[in-house]
Design a protein around this motif. Sequence first.
Motif: not given
Length: 649
Positions: A398-402, A371-376, A406-412
């Motif tokens: 996981h929420a991978f930054k484009m 899935t794809i979203a602006d989670v942060d 790395g990953e968005a803060a708080g992930f995984p």
Amino acid sequence: MKKTLLLCCALALWTVLPAQVYRASLGEDGAVLTTKVSEKGNQPAKATLFNQLPGWPKKIAAHPNFKNMRGATIADINNDGVNEILVASYNTLYAFKADGSLLWSKQLTGAAIYPPTVADINLDGQLEIAQATGGSPANGRIYLMDKNGNNLPGWPLNFSSHWILCSPVMADVNGDDTLEIIFNERVYPQGKLHIRKIDGSSLNGNWPVTIDATPSVTPSVGDIDDDGNKEIILCSYNDVLAFGLDGVLKPGFPVLNPNTTFSYQSPLLVDLDGNGKLNIVGSTIGDVPEFYALNFDGTSHAGWPVPIPDASWTYCPPAVADLNQNGNYSIFFTRPINDTVMPMLYGFDKDANTLNNFPKSARGGDEGIVTIADVDNDGQYEIVTGSNLCDGGFGFIHAFKMNGSGEAAGFPLRPQGFSYMNGADLADVNNDGMLELVSLSYDQTFSTTDSAIVNVYALNVPCTASTVLFGTYKGSNSRDGLITATTPPPPAYTINGTLTYPNAVHTPLAGVVLTLKNAGGANVATATTDISGNYTFANIPDGNYTIASASSKPWGGVSASDVLLYRKHIASISQLTGIFLASGDVNASGDVTAADVLLIKKRIAIIISSFPTGDWLFNPTPVSVNGNNVQMNFNGIIYGDANASYNPL
């Protein structure tokens, strides 16, 4: 050839030593199988920055062998303005409210694995729900229900208890403004593809069609050749199929590659080249597994297919989105790997060129939904995946930054149990304007005490029309797999300010309910002033607006001193202005007269208990939003309080 995956599990889920590592695979009948490969895991669960919403997580019964795949369904099925979460597990369909309480549940025949499908089939403003079941031994049904879980006339359908191994698809295939239900009937060696009307009957005499192999994915629906007629796209175990509504294969189909086969990787339809023709995008298993993109005529799109590294089998359905809303689509896939950090998330442009900062690496890989979203809320989209690992009794989201950071803060995130074959659904669940993440996980002890776990994380960032680009299995709750261009939402702005009482210290007015109305008088947004009297209306487009205000604070503070001020004004001895003058017009005549003074005196004497105007007067001015945020402070006053002596605290 059998595909295997690495998973870990803790003592809470298994009757084994803590943090043992297991390799999992899907059996031929879809059951989750496991084999121990190590006595020790290497990543304990860590605290998360995100709490779950009050009332969550929820545990529900899970089948001993056949576990959930492809996540949940988030929809406002009862039209109350707040989403519900629908989850089918074992032999029950659950509809949970946003607060975790159960709205209703429905007993099903057979084991439910895929998420329910939700759409307004007959365009009456009410949502319908479709659910498929199966199991081994076969006990499949296909259900169509109203918003309360009641079977519609003619349903459920039973095809000799054959497994319906997909999410049903809802789509208007023939342009009659009523959606049909499309699904496959899993039979070996020849299956069937169905199109059914709302009454359960077949679309026409051409349906169902017989498939020359076992159907293996959720179908997709779209006009692939731009001829004005919809096609049904399906993968059997052996090939890609495209049927017209006459039940006949389209030219160029079936697409057969002796080195690849299909299972669970439901394809998507998208116009990659902007020419009106749809491409078919998906992934495969087999001796030479690949990521593929086909043209409408069955030929490969330029640059495709792409061999999957290490010949990894993957059951991952793709995700497709126009990240910059400029007509250029990006395509994402995942693959399984061993319990090491290796590339597992792949991103491509339409011509199969690898996107910058891809692939992304993590332990275990993934085969759930992407899935794809602006989670942060940083203005950039993240790519959200599950994991094939359960380490220390907890899985991974996981929420991978484009941008490669790395990953968005708080992930995984670390949901309890396995999240294999699931992933994350993203939406504003409770209508608070904030983004939530829903993930399904489960125990796997092969016993009747196994549970599925519904997790609802509050991500603490705003959720607007552009926050989520691809938020659920196949991109929408209708599961039709058709990805269309999205129009960028109009620019949105903020209206904010402070509401105070017009006394010398400007006492804040807390708890006042404000309603923003557009030029036509329709409600646009609501807000409630906080303890400091502050309010905010967010995501407001250009336009002209007014604010209606309502307070439940009691009337009071009016005395003979106020009466004297109004009498002096009437006699032109001293003049009141603005809100102080308007507060004396208690009979709503448009002026302050002796009749108003009499009503105020009667209320002071408790001869009457109310005014024709009500108790409170507010003076917001009309608001015009024109390309900028707007700040507007205004006052509220008790009717009759000419000297503003009332204490609103």
